[in-house]
Write a protein that holds these residues in place. Structure first.
Motif, mmCIF file in Angstrom:
data_model
loop_
_atom_site.group_PDB
_atom_site.id
_atom_site.type_symbol
_atom_site.label_atom_id
_atom_site.label_comp_id
_atom_site.label_asym_id
_atom_site.label_seq_id
_atom_site.Cartn_x
_atom_site.Cartn_y
_atom_site.Cartn_z
ATOM 1 N N LEU A 9 1.114 -1.191 0.033
ATOM 2 C CA LEU A 9 -0.115 -0.023 -0.041
ATOM 3 C C LEU A 9 0.781 1.169 -0.027
ATOM 4 N N GLU A 10 1.865 1.275 0.731
ATOM 5 C CA GLU A 10 2.841 2.447 0.788
ATOM 6 C C GLU A 10 3.452 2.683 -0.519
ATOM 7 N N ALA A 11 3.822 1.461 -1.177
ATOM 8 C CA ALA A 11 4.407 1.559 -2.491
ATOM 9 C C ALA A 11 3.796 2.379 -3.503
ATOM 10 N N ARG A 12 2.546 2.251 -3.670
ATOM 11 C CA ARG A 12 1.724 2.913 -4.383
ATOM 12 C C ARG A 12 1.519 4.513 -4.365
ATOM 13 N N ASP A 13 2.263 4.750 -3.248
ATOM 14 C CA ASP A 13 2.481 6.546 -3.360
ATOM 15 C C ASP A 13 3.559 6.929 -4.254
ATOM 16 N N SER A 14 4.357 5.981 -4.839
ATOM 17 C CA SER A 14 5.462 6.048 -5.501
ATOM 18 C C SER A 14 5.314 7.077 -6.619
ATOM 19 N N PHE A 15 6.333 8.093 -6.808
ATOM 20 C CA PHE A 15 6.151 8.966 -7.748
ATOM 21 C C PHE A 15 6.515 8.440 -9.164
ATOM 22 N N ILE A 16 7.406 7.173 -9.159
ATOM 23 C CA ILE A 16 8.089 6.690 -10.376
ATOM 24 C C ILE A 16 6.967 6.297 -11.489
ATOM 25 N N PRO A 17 5.862 5.779 -11.220
ATOM 26 C CA PRO A 17 5.033 5.555 -12.271
ATOM 27 C C PRO A 17 4.295 6.860 -12.498
ATOM 28 N N ARG A 18 4.365 7.882 -11.820
ATOM 29 C CA ARG A 18 3.696 9.087 -12.409
ATOM 30 C C ARG A 18 4.722 9.824 -13.394
ATOM 31 N N HIS A 19 6.086 9.645 -13.153
ATOM 32 C CA HIS A 19 7.059 10.116 -14.152
ATOM 33 C C HIS A 19 7.153 9.545 -15.448
ATOM 34 N N ILE A 20 7.220 8.155 -15.228
ATOM 35 C CA ILE A 20 7.470 7.221 -16.407
ATOM 36 C C ILE A 20 6.042 6.862 -17.279
ATOM 37 N N GLY A 21 6.167 7.290 -18.459
ATOM 38 C CA GLY A 21 4.844 7.272 -19.134
ATOM 39 C C GLY A 21 4.017 5.749 -19.280
ATOM 40 N N PRO A 22 4.930 4.937 -19.973
ATOM 41 C CA PRO A 22 4.014 3.686 -20.378
ATOM 42 C C PRO A 22 4.267 2.936 -18.950
ATOM 43 N N SER A 23 2.786 2.142 -18.979
ATOM 44 C CA SER A 23 2.737 1.261 -17.806
ATOM 45 C C SER A 23 3.268 0.038 -17.983
ATOM 46 N N GLU A 24 3.489 -0.930 -16.998
ATOM 47 C CA GLU A 24 4.089 -2.029 -17.140
ATOM 48 C C GLU A 24 3.679 -2.801 -18.372
ATOM 49 N N SER A 25 2.235 -2.928 -18.561
ATOM 50 C CA SER A 25 1.770 -3.848 -19.604
ATOM 51 C C SER A 25 2.172 -3.048 -20.905
ATOM 52 N N GLU A 26 2.226 -1.755 -20.875
ATOM 53 C CA GLU A 26 2.473 -1.187 -22.199
ATOM 54 C C GLU A 26 3.876 -1.263 -22.700
ATOM 55 N N GLN A 27 4.647 -1.266 -21.757
ATOM 56 C CA GLN A 27 5.971 -1.760 -21.714
ATOM 57 C C GLN A 27 6.327 -3.147 -22.380
ATOM 58 N N ALA A 28 5.570 -3.962 -21.950
ATOM 59 C CA ALA A 28 5.665 -5.354 -22.262
ATOM 60 C C ALA A 28 5.382 -5.411 -23.734
ATOM 61 N N ALA A 29 4.285 -4.640 -24.054
ATOM 62 C CA ALA A 29 3.867 -4.738 -25.259
ATOM 63 C C ALA A 29 4.934 -4.036 -26.366
ATOM 64 N N MET A 30 5.520 -3.103 -26.030
ATOM 65 C CA MET A 30 6.626 -2.475 -27.016
ATOM 66 C C MET A 30 7.747 -3.428 -26.829
ATOM 67 N N LEU A 31 8.147 -3.881 -25.839
ATOM 68 C CA LEU A 31 9.318 -4.944 -25.837
ATOM 69 C C LEU A 31 8.917 -6.089 -26.712
ATOM 70 N N SER A 32 7.440 -6.678 -26.728
ATOM 71 C CA SER A 32 7.257 -7.635 -27.765
ATOM 72 C C SER A 32 7.256 -7.350 -29.200
ATOM 73 N N THR A 33 7.040 -5.939 -29.606
ATOM 74 C CA THR A 33 7.136 -5.435 -30.783
ATOM 75 C C THR A 33 8.824 -5.337 -31.055
ATOM 76 N N LEU A 34 9.638 -5.232 -30.141
ATOM 77 C CA LEU A 34 11.127 -5.024 -30.291
ATOM 78 C C LEU A 34 11.680 -6.642 -30.508
ATOM 79 N N GLY A 35 10.805 -7.750 -29.924
ATOM 80 C CA GLY A 35 11.456 -8.930 -29.905
ATOM 81 C C GLY A 35 12.306 -9.123 -28.424
ATOM 82 N N TYR A 36 11.904 -8.560 -27.550
ATOM 83 C CA TYR A 36 12.719 -8.627 -26.280
ATOM 84 C C TYR A 36 11.616 -8.984 -25.162
ATOM 85 N N ALA A 37 12.306 -9.881 -24.387
ATOM 86 C CA ALA A 37 11.321 -10.381 -23.113
ATOM 87 C C ALA A 37 11.467 -9.518 -21.964
ATOM 88 N N SER A 38 12.306 -8.489 -21.910
ATOM 89 C CA SER A 38 12.281 -7.818 -20.794
ATOM 90 C C SER A 38 13.152 -6.353 -20.959
#
Length: 960
Positions: A9-38
């Motif tokens: 619950l405390e971690a959800r106050d993190s600023f990091i996902p406010r600053h970084i635009g793509p969500s984790e799922s969006e990053q996964a989709a872009m990585l898939s386009t590039l052919g990388y697992a992570s």
């Protein structure tokens, strides 16, 4: 509902996902386009293993990211250690009231502070008009022919003026005189700049300027002088001109509303600071310096210049004029390395004049002068003598009780200027009140009282009658129309509506890193504990400021791998200059002052060779190979050739071409083997933080752009901060400011900026960013910046060739797409694509740098996948339009790209002459029907603007 742990619950106050635009799922989709697992797999493929960090980024107490409110609380605790006093120190910095309408609607408004430099004029008309107001204000008040769009501060403006008059003047002398009442910090910057150029700086008593024994090419005068004296220099200037010398005057803008303009008594160049026009003290910056000169020198003037031109429909439009003076063109032959300005602060100062108007400014000046006269009379009644017989707002009081008076003043919440044991300085300003005058009289008179009304009745102007201003100024309607707040508010809104800034759209500029400037980062800038502190306040009043600065220095050391950092340089260009001076001083300390060769790859940013020339180094250009990398064979050859005199190499990493060059470590080894130092330009640091460090891969010096990687906003072309990081062997050579008591090291170079900590008041922005991101967030930001750039490159590759790539076709944080093949086939240029993007509501990528005919794209980590896809859709649609030109479906000259940008006026006109439809012009993709930005002008005519150079508000008859 799944129960979360308290830690989760405390971690959800993190600023990091406010600053970084793509969500984790969006990053996964872009990585898939590039052919990388992570992300890790992608970074392993992009960044050479031999430069990767071996350990995690160690930020000490800031290793773990702080939530926004916690970071604000921690910074507030630091700020509370500062003491906000009534400042009467003067010396170029004054208390001022920022009109609330300007504070809220410019200083705190992302429409203004997140904008980029107005290189694309069609989408920058609002801020261009605002800068034009500033230029007109400066021209009017100084009585000169033309003024530029602002300088970094008064000290550097004076130094630039010195080299300007040396270039345009006819004197062969290398001597430059500085009057003894010039601001001490200005003189120090001049001395720093003069030494590498072989200019001899001498002092002349202000009262003896007309009796110089030796020839000189110029003289710098202060008007009024630092100790308050207002001198009539007309006869002296005439005599200097007759002897072949030119005259620079550093003038106080508020004083010029009641004193004769320097242009009226012969000045060749006028410089100064616009800080007291509504810009907070901010511990020294940022503030907009200014420069004005005679009209005949306009093509030699450094910095930017806003001019008037016409658009494709013949309507008036504004643009940056004479852009061929930029360092990209002239490189080592450039006369200045300035590639930025202080636009946000210039806009504020210009709007301060718009808001108050000529009569309002004059009332403020008259009030300040009247209070000063009343104080002078009161001090006379108390038995004090003044060292200055004339004055505008400053008194120098003779006394044997200096230390006691300072102590008493501080006890009463007042800072006076410390001069010496026998004098005390007092400077009044817009914020001075009757109560302040009464308090000063009590301080100087051991509790004495005065009759202000009686003294007011007897007060007279305390400057020579022949220096009273009689000429008009600010007569243009803009300065006489918006004095009611409602009107001012609407004017500011109308200007902001004309522009594209980050609050509207992604600005995908390569090399310029237009990333999120989060609100929580911006909030502390306006706290009084940061904004209302004088740069020369006593150290015990600035404890919090200096602790915050020290912490930020350590944060930047951790990020860069260097041993020490100086935050004094107030722009990237000044960081380059300071870093090269440090290298120069290092070689001199080893008895190798003859080392003066600077190797610079042909791909380097133009400020690199310009800066090298300014410190007296000789530039030797090294080649790049077909892949855009530094040609190591050529570099080795030239390092060997110049081995005995090799001073350094300047290289950008990752490269200006957007690639992690694998030969960087070898490059460093080669230069070190020949006794040189390695300067790594930190312009592309956004691709390195947490992943690699310039100080760890062989760099000796780097400048950083805090207005890029570390989230200080671009402000429409400034403010910037360009600190330098250095290795341990260079730390003792970092800049001082001895004239004001700041000595970092006895071996350090002189001041490169007018304030010891440069643009100190915006440093909390970077402090907040790093504190809220922590080591984890900063590393993630770098990785996502690289991910976003590769995603765009991959999606656009079928339509536009990506010019330079590394392994597996990957790029670093930016990519260059090549428009030259399309231009050869269709006549459509990269400029046409840039203008067409405006119809889609986008700012163009960087045009023709570092390769002519290309676009350089840098999305940063702050843009979401949705915004990236919107940009990609626009670029693919534009490619389809180019294909229609190629197939003959669109005419080569009459097509949506050549006609762009399309204004609402053009699209809705009864007369439509184009062969393509209005719908294609205005709504090339369906989403624009719901959200549409309309460019306010058509394509600006650059050639017309330069041939018919006009750089002020429209003549009055245009309004009648």
């Amino acid at each position: 509902m799944t129960r979360s742990s308290l830690t989760q619950l405390e971690a959800r106050d993190s600023f990091i996902p406010r600053h970084i635009g793509p969500s984790e799922s969006e990053q996964a989709a872009m990585l898939s386009t590039l052919g990388y697992a992570s992300r890790t797999a992608l970074i392993d493929a992009v960044v050479p293993a031999n430069i990767r960090r071996k350990d995690k980024l160690d930020l000490g107490q800031f290793f773990e990211p702080l939530p926004e409110q916690a970071a604000l609380a921690k910074l507030r605790a630091l700020a509370s250690q500062n003491k906000v006093m009534k400042t009467m120190i003067g010396q170029g910095y004054y208390g001022t009231h920022t009109p609330a309408v300007i504070l809220r609607n410019i200083f705190e408004n992302p429409a203004w502070y997140t904008a980029y430099t107005p290189y694309q004029p069609e989408i920058s008309q609002g801020r261009l008009e605002a800068i034009l107001n500033f230029q007109q204000m400066i021209t009017d008040l100084t009585g000169m022919g033309i003024a530029n769009a602002s300088m970094l501060d008064e000290g550097t403006a004076a130094a630039e003026a010195m080299t300007l008059i040396q270039r345009v003047g006819k004197s062969q002398s290398k001597v430059f005189y500085v009057a003894d009442d010039v601001l001490p910090q200005t003189r120090e910057v001049i001395e720093t700049r003069a030494a590498p150029l072989g200019i001899e700086v001498r002092t002349v008593a202000a009262g003896e300027v007309d009796n110089l024994a030796d020839a000189c090419f110029g003289v710098l005068l202060q008007y009024p002088g630092v100790n308050g004296e207002v001198r009539d220099y007309a006869a002296a200037v005439e005599k200097l001109h007759a002897a072949g010398a030119m005259v620079v005057v550093a003038a106080d803008l508020l004083a010029l509303t009641v004193l004769a303009a320097p242009g009226e008594w012969g000045a060749d160049v006028v410089v100064g600071n616009s800080q007291r026009f509504g810009v907070p003290l901010g511990f020294g910056g940022p503030h907009a310096g200014y420069m004005a000169t005679r009209d005949e020198y306009k093509r030699s003037m450094p910095g930017r210049l806003v001019g008037v031109t016409v658009d494709a429909q013949g309507n008036q439009a504004y643009r940056l004029a004479l852009q061929t003076r930029e360092q990209h063109i002239r490189r080592e032959k450039a006369t200045s390395n300035i590639c930025t300005a202080q636009v946000l602060l210039a806009v504020m100062a210009g709007m301060y004049a718009v808001y108050h108007g000529p009569r309002g400014l004059q009332r403020i000046a008259q009030r300040v002068h009247r209070y000063t006269g009343i104080l002078a009379a009161s001090l006379g009644q108390l038995g004090y003598q003044l060292a200055n017989a004339t004055f505008f707002d400053t008194l120098t009081v003779k006394t044997e009780r200096a230390a006691e008076l300072h102590a008493t003043a501080v006890e009463n919440g007042v800072n006076l200027r410390k001069i010496d044991a026998g004098h005390v300085g007092v400077s009044l300003d817009e914020t001075t009140t009757r109560e302040d005058i009464e308090l000063l009289v009590k301080i100087f008179g051991n509790g004495a009282h005065i009759d202000i009304e009686a003294l007011d009745a007897a007060a007279a102007d305390a400057f020579p009658a022949q220096l009273a201003r009689t000429s008009d100024y600010l007569t243009h309607p803009t300065f006489n129309r918006y004095h009611a707040e409602h009107e001012m508010l609407r004017y500011l809104r109308s200007l902001a509506d004309k522009d594209l800034a980050l609050d509207r759209t992604m600005i995908p500029l390569g090399s310029c890193t237009m990333k999120l400037n989060a609100t929580s980062e911006m909030i502390p800038v306006t706290w009084p504990e940061f904004s209302n502190v004088h740069p020369f306040a006593p150290e015990d009043q600035t404890v919090g400021y200096r602790e915050m600065i020290g912490q930020l220095e350590q944060m930047l050391c951790a990020a860069t791998g260097y041993a020490a950092v100086s935050l004094q340089p107030n722009a990237g260009s000044q960081g380059e200059y300071a870093g090269l001076l440090v290298i120069k001083k290092y070689h001199e300390s080893r008895g190798e002052g003859h080392r003066n060769i600077c190797l610079i790859p042909s791909s380097a940013h133009g400020t690199n060779p310009a800066s090298a020339s300014m410190v007296g180094m000789q530039v030797v250009v090294t080649a790049c190979d077909a892949n855009g990398n530094v040609d190591l064979d050529d570099l080795k050859k030239k390092a060997e050739q110049h081995s005995k005199n090799l001073a350094c190499v300047m290289v950008t990493y990752p490269s200006t071409h957007g690639v992690f060059e694998e030969g960087i470590a070898e490059l460093c080894e080669v230069v070190h083997a020949h006794g040189g130092q390695v300067y790594i330009d930190g312009a592309n640091m956004n691709a390195m933080v947490g992943v690699a460090a310039p100080g760890a891969i062989g760099g000796d010096v780097s400048h950083l752009n805090l207005h890029k990687t570390f989230c200080i906003p671009h402000g429409g072309g400034g403010p910037g901060v360009g600190p330098i990081g250095v290795g341990a062997h260079l730390a003792k050579f970092l800049p001082n400011q001895r004239s004001t008591g700041y000595t970092r090291s006895e071996d350090g170079i002189g001041a490169v900026s007018a304030a010891a900590y440069g643009s100190a008041s915006i440093l909390p922005i970077s402090w907040m960013y790093i504190a809220m991101m922590g080591a984890e967030g900063l590393t993630a930001a770098t990785e996502v910046a690289i991910l976003n750039a590769n995603y765009i490159a991959k999606r656009l590759a079928p339509h536009y060739p990506v010019l330079y790539t590394g392994h597996d076709g990957l790029v670093a944080h930016e990519c260059i797409i090549d428009l030259r093949p399309l231009q050869d086939q269709t006549g459509i240029s990269n400029e046409d694509v840039a203008k067409r993007l405006m119809d889609f509501g986008f700012h163009a990528p960087t045009m023709s740098f570092p390769v002519p005919g290309t676009l350089m794209i840098e999305p940063t980590e702050s843009e979401s996948k949705a915004e990236l896809d919107r940009f990609i859709e626009a670029m693919i649609t534009i490619h389809a339009e180019i294909a229609k030109v190629e197939r003959g479906e669109y005419d080569r000259m009459d097509n949506p790209l050549k006609g762009a940008p399309h204004t609402a006026e053009v699209v809705t006109a009864d007369d439509w002459k184009h062969t393509y439809s209005r719908e294609v012009a205005a709504f090339p993709v369906a989403s624009l029907r719901k959200k549409k930005y309309w460019p306010p002008v058509g394509r600006a005519d650059n050639v017309y603007g330069d041939r018919n150079l006009f750089c002020g508000c429209a003549p009055i008859e245009d309004y009648e």
